[in-house]
Design an enzyme around this catalytic site. Structure first.
Site, PDB file in Angstrom:
ATOM      1  N   CYS A 184      78.433  54.498  50.135  1.00 14.77           N
ATOM      2  CA  CYS A 184      78.779  53.418  49.212  1.00 14.77           C
ATOM      3  C   CYS A 184      79.936  53.816  48.301  1.00 14.77           C
ATOM      4  O   CYS A 184      80.060  54.969  47.913  1.00 14.77           O
ATOM      5  CB  CYS A 184      77.560  53.074  48.366  1.00 14.77           C
ATOM      6  SG  CYS A 184      76.341  52.120  49.277  1.00 14.77           S
ATOM      7  N   ASP A 224      69.634  53.943  41.708  1.00 14.65           N
ATOM      8  CA  ASP A 224      69.522  52.867  42.712  1.00 14.65           C
ATOM      9  C   ASP A 224      68.665  51.695  42.217  1.00 14.65           C
ATOM     10  O   ASP A 224      68.551  50.693  42.910  1.00 14.65           O
ATOM     11  CB  ASP A 224      68.891  53.423  43.996  1.00 14.65           C
ATOM     12  CG  ASP A 224      69.656  54.614  44.523  1.00 14.65           C
ATOM     13  OD1 ASP A 224      70.663  54.415  45.194  1.00 14.65           O
ATOM     14  OD2 ASP A 224      69.259  55.751  44.198  1.00 14.65           O
ATOM     15  N   VAL A 283      74.510  58.736  36.455  1.00 19.10           N
ATOM     16  CA  VAL A 283      74.551  59.516  37.699  1.00 19.10           C
ATOM     17  C   VAL A 283      75.898  59.360  38.414  1.00 19.10           C
ATOM     18  O   VAL A 283      76.483  60.342  38.872  1.00 19.10           O
ATOM     19  CB  VAL A 283      73.371  59.133  38.624  1.00 19.10           C
ATOM     20  CG1 VAL A 283      73.431  59.921  39.929  1.00 19.10           C
ATOM     21  CG2 VAL A 283      72.047  59.366  37.911  1.00 19.10           C
ATOM     22  N   ARG A 331      77.111  59.142  54.625  1.00 18.59           N
ATOM     23  CA  ARG A 331      77.312  60.460  54.013  1.00 18.59           C
ATOM     24  C   ARG A 331      76.513  61.533  54.758  1.00 18.59           C
ATOM     25  O   ARG A 331      76.672  62.710  54.505  1.00 18.59           O
ATOM     26  CB  ARG A 331      76.788  60.434  52.572  1.00 18.59           C
ATOM     27  CG  ARG A 331      77.457  59.441  51.685  1.00 18.59           C
ATOM     28  CD  ARG A 331      78.494  60.016  50.806  1.00 18.59           C
ATOM     29  NE  ARG A 331      78.036  61.142  50.009  1.00 18.59           N
ATOM     30  CZ  ARG A 331      78.859  62.012  49.444  1.00 18.59           C
ATOM     31  NH1 ARG A 331      80.157  61.898  49.628  1.00 18.59           N
ATOM     32  NH2 ARG A 331      78.394  63.008  48.719  1.00 18.59           N
ATOM     33  N   LYS A 373      64.817  55.384  53.662  1.00 16.49           N
ATOM     34  CA  LYS A 373      66.128  55.727  54.232  1.00 16.49           C
ATOM     35  C   LYS A 373      66.529  57.133  53.816  1.00 16.49           C
ATOM     36  O   LYS A 373      67.037  57.912  54.636  1.00 16.49           O
ATOM     37  CB  LYS A 373      67.178  54.718  53.738  1.00 16.49           C
ATOM     38  CG  LYS A 373      68.612  55.154  53.933  1.00 16.49           C
ATOM     39  CD  LYS A 373      69.599  54.115  53.477  1.00 16.49           C
ATOM     40  CE  LYS A 373      70.028  54.180  52.030  1.00 16.49           C
ATOM     41  NZ  LYS A 373      70.931  55.268  51.638  1.00 16.49           N
ATOM     42  N   ASN A 374      66.296  57.447  52.532  1.00 14.36           N
ATOM     43  CA  ASN A 374      66.807  58.711  52.015  1.00 14.36           C
ATOM     44  C   ASN A 374      65.930  59.920  52.350  1.00 14.36           C
ATOM     45  O   ASN A 374      66.233  61.038  51.934  1.00 14.36           O
ATOM     46  CB  ASN A 374      67.079  58.597  50.511  1.00 14.36           C
ATOM     47  CG  ASN A 374      68.257  57.649  50.247  1.00 14.36           C
ATOM     48  OD1 ASN A 374      68.987  57.275  51.177  1.00 14.36           O
ATOM     49  ND2 ASN A 374      68.444  57.248  49.009  1.00 14.36           N
TER      50      ASN A 374
HETATM   51  N1  EPU Z   1      78.143  65.306  43.079  1.00 11.71           N
HETATM   52  C1  EPU Z   1      79.233  66.125  42.908  1.00 11.71           C
HETATM   53  N2  EPU Z   1      79.536  67.021  43.914  1.00 11.71           N
HETATM   54  C2  EPU Z   1      78.806  67.098  45.057  1.00 11.71           C
HETATM   55  C3  EPU Z   1      77.674  66.265  45.217  1.00 11.71           C
HETATM   56  C4  EPU Z   1      77.365  65.359  44.196  1.00 11.71           C
HETATM   57  O1  EPU Z   1      79.931  66.067  41.896  1.00 11.71           O
HETATM   58  O2  EPU Z   1      79.130  67.923  45.924  1.00 11.71           O
HETATM   59  C5  EPU Z   1      77.812  64.328  42.023  1.00 11.71           C
HETATM   60  C6  EPU Z   1      77.996  62.895  42.510  1.00 11.71           C
HETATM   61  O3  EPU Z   1      79.333  62.491  42.435  1.00 11.71           O
HETATM   62  C7  EPU Z   1      77.080  62.132  41.595  1.00 11.71           C
HETATM   63  C8  EPU Z   1      75.938  63.112  41.353  1.00 11.71           C
HETATM   64  O4  EPU Z   1      76.437  64.404  41.701  1.00 11.71           O
HETATM   65  O5  EPU Z   1      77.727  61.854  40.395  1.00 11.71           O
HETATM   66  C9  EPU Z   1      74.680  62.833  42.130  1.00 11.71           C
HETATM   67  O6  EPU Z   1      74.943  62.761  43.535  1.00 11.71           O
HETATM   68  P1  EPU Z   1      73.859  63.189  44.603  1.00 11.71           P
HETATM   69  O7  EPU Z   1      74.424  64.311  45.407  1.00 11.71           O
HETATM   70  O8  EPU Z   1      72.543  63.381  43.947  1.00 11.71           O
HETATM   71  O9  EPU Z   1      73.795  61.905  45.509  1.00 11.71           O
HETATM   72  P2  EPU Z   1      73.797  61.810  47.081  1.00 11.71           P
HETATM   73  O10 EPU Z   1      72.947  62.863  47.679  1.00 11.71           O
HETATM   74  O11 EPU Z   1      75.184  61.639  47.585  1.00 11.71           O
HETATM   75  C10 EPU Z   1      71.643  60.348  47.243  1.00 11.71           C
HETATM   76  C11 EPU Z   1      71.306  59.021  47.833  1.00 11.71           C
HETATM   77  C12 EPU Z   1      71.881  57.934  46.959  1.00 11.71           C
HETATM   78  C13 EPU Z   1      71.305  58.054  45.560  1.00 11.71           C
HETATM   79  C14 EPU Z   1      71.602  59.466  45.005  1.00 11.71           C
HETATM   80  C15 EPU Z   1      70.967  59.717  43.661  1.00 11.71           C
HETATM   81  C16 EPU Z   1      71.222  59.463  50.195  1.00 11.71           C
HETATM   82  C17 EPU Z   1      71.838  59.267  51.530  1.00 11.71           C
HETATM   83  N3  EPU Z   1      71.871  58.933  49.160  1.00 11.71           N
HETATM   84  O12 EPU Z   1      73.061  60.417  47.262  1.00 11.71           O
HETATM   85  O13 EPU Z   1      71.448  56.711  47.520  1.00 11.71           O
HETATM   86  O14 EPU Z   1      71.868  57.097  44.721  1.00 11.71           O
HETATM   87  O15 EPU Z   1      71.107  60.452  45.928  1.00 11.71           O
HETATM   88  O16 EPU Z   1      69.591  59.639  43.750  1.00 11.71           O
HETATM   89  O17 EPU Z   1      70.169  60.077  50.060  1.00 11.71           O
HETATM   90  C18 EPU Z   1      71.567  54.504  48.126  1.00 11.71           C
HETATM   91  O18 EPU Z   1      70.507  54.692  48.759  1.00 11.71           O
HETATM   92  O19 EPU Z   1      72.069  53.367  47.920  1.00 11.71           O
HETATM   93  C19 EPU Z   1      72.279  55.639  47.592  1.00 11.71           C
HETATM   94  C20 EPU Z   1      73.548  55.595  47.190  1.00 11.71           C
END
Ligand code: EPU
Length: 459
Positions: free
Chosen positions: A142, A331, A353, A118, A44-45
């Site tokens: 989520c 995750d 995280v 997102r 998915k990601n």
């Molecule tokens: N963060 C910030 N500011 C930002 C972006 C992120 O403070 O502008 C913080 C977040 O709040 C968090 C940390 O940085 O505390 C990490 O967030 P990250 O940006 O890495 O996560 P994401 O890209 O929003 C993706 C996956 C998530 C997975 C995380 C960590 C997708 C669509 N989502 O989220 O997957 O948990 O990376 O690996 O790729 C899931 O599949 O269930 C899921 C939530």
């Protein structure tokens, strides 16, 4: 979703799907180990991000091993709203994206198609290159913390974009085009790294990204972009260099497998004392998980086409700290915690995280688990390295028999874990809100059925 149902002598329905039912509520009778084979497809990601990358090509792109997930459907509609033609490819699970008719879309249209995802935020760079503006609706995803987008917006500004926030969402423009930038992320965010990659590939000049995320799905996105003609080098110490190019072509790519799904089923085998062969799982991308799985009493056999998972003896307590790659992924903690409720002794899971990703344990406590969450982390605990102020810790004392309960799914990974907990518990549970699970687990009910789970779809 398929709707195969078996009527039983007592009039109850068992099995997959649910004619006339929404597939939101499951009645699960636990105590039966999950046994059998399931297949994992593309991650998915990665898939959702590669779909966005197709907007950058001047010719059509082909993506293979695309799972049937609601998040994929959301990105597909968003692409279609922007004039991209999406069609089935030459093999099952492949999609072809033709961006030649790409055009601006109205805010309301984007908003209506964005759903609880997102991903829309990642449309910014490609749309700015293509159309000079991007409209981003309120973002879903989520509920696992604040999930801010400041890293994304700061990066886009560094490329020369102008960000205007309005009551309906965010409007981003680039009247003078986008230029390469030196960006250092405050944290190796997966999404912000993808944002930079998808923007820098066609920005004028060189971009240096420091403190980048290096998850295997990011590396696969880099592979997609390289196939399109991008010049991206991955340097030591989380540095990525991107030399902008004038134009990119379409790609033909088979997605990396879904590690998160593979891990979830491995934990399901551990928690229910079953045996699951995860077809399509690969060892390299799961090294960190496999070590923890073994230490927790799991047994696995890496085979040519997948990995077989089961218990290797009693479940043992472990101390785990979630982290960015190559650490133990955030995750992966939820399904592991379900299994750890059956370990002999005290386990600790530190979530570093997200700030709110242990709330799901409340329902496990309702089912009989002994779990105490420390919202600000443990003082003087057994952590290896102090990380972020976000840290929470869960202390799990086992073994505690789980019993059936009425529980409501909080988010994707928590939701999967509730179903596993209900399957491992004695008696019947009602799990509501299971529709969320289809965001990240393809053919979820079919897979449960194939593994011998005893459940009805009751709503
Ligand atoms: N963060 C910030 N500011 C930002 C972006 C992120 O403070 O502008 C913080 C977040 O709040 C968090 C940390 O940085 O505390 C990490 O967030 P990250 O940006 O890495 O996560 P994401 O890209 O929003 C993706 C996956 C998530 C997975 C995380 C960590 C997708 C669509 N989502 O989220 O997957 O948990 O990376 O690996 O790729 C899931 O599949 O269930 C899921 C939530």
């Amino acid at each position: 979703m398929t709707t195969l149902l078996n009527d039983t002598a007592d009039g109850k329905r068992t099995g997959r799907g649910g004619q006339g039912r929404s597939g939101e509520i499951l009645a699960i009778r636990g105590g039966r180990p999950l046994r059998g084979t399931i297949e994992v497809k593309g991650a998915k990601n990665l898939v959702t991000k590669a779909m966005v990358a197709a907007l950058l090509g001047e010719t059509p792109s082909i993506l293979r091993d695309v799972p049937e997930l609601s998040d994929v459907a959301v990105v597909r509609s968003l692409l279609e709203v922007h004039g991209v033609t999406v069609a089935d490819g030459d093999e099952p699970g492949s999609l072809v994206f033709d961006p030649s008719g790409a055009a601006s879309a109205h805010f309301e249209e984007i908003d209506a198609h964005a759903g609880a995802s997102r991903i829309p935020i990642l449309f910014c760079g490609p749309l700015l290159h293509l159309l000079g503006e991007a409209l981003i609706p309120d973002l879903g995803g989520c509920r696992i913390g604040d999930r801010p987008i400041n890293f994304h917006m700061d990066a886009l500004r560094a490329f020369g974009a102008i960000v205007d926030k309005s009551y309906e969402g965010i409007r981003i423009t680039a009247p003078d085009g986008l230029h390469g930038a030196n960006i250092e992320l405050p944290y190796p965010s997966v999404g912000a790294t993808e944002q930079v990659l998808l923007t820098a590939v066609k920005a004028k000049g060189v971009t240096e990204l420091k403190n980048a995320a290096i998850e295997p799905e990011i590396m696969d996105l880099i592979a997609v972009l390289q196939k399109m003609g991008a010049i991206i080098s991955y340097e030591p110490n989380r540095v990525i260099l991107i030399e902008g190019v004038e134009s990119l072509r379409g790609y033909d790519h088979r997605s990396i497998f879904d590690r998160n799904e593979a891990v979830s089923w491995a934990c399901a085998a551990l928690a229910t004392d079953g045996e699951i062969f995860v077809d399509g799982a690969k060892q390299q991308e799961m090294l960190t998980f496999l070590n923890v799985f073994r230490k927790a009493g799991g047994w696995f056999d890496v085979q040519e086409h997948g990995i077989l998972f089961r218990r290797g003896g009693p479940i043992k307590p472990v101390v785990v700290e979630t982290d960015v790659h190559p650490g133990y992924m955030t995750d992966w903690q939820q399904p592991l915690i379900v299994a750890l409720t059956q370990a002999e002794g005290e386990s600790i899971v530190h979530e570093t995280v997200y700030e709110n990703r242990l709330g799901f344990t409340q329902a496990l406590v309702k089912m009989g688990a002994d779990i105490v969450v420390h919202p600000h982390g443990l003082e003087g605990g057994a952590r290896r390295v102090p990380r972020r102020a976000l840290e929470q810790a869960a202390v799990i004392n086992g073994p505690t028999p789980l019993h059936g309960a009425d529980i409501e799914v909080p988010d994707l990974r928590g939701g999967f874990s509730y179903v596993v907990a209900a399957l491992a518990a004695e008696g019947e549970s009602t799990v509501s809100g299971v529709g969320i699970i289809s965001r990240g687990y393809e053919k979820f009910f079919d897979k449960l059925d194939a593994l011998g789970a005893d459940f009805d779809i009751v709503g």
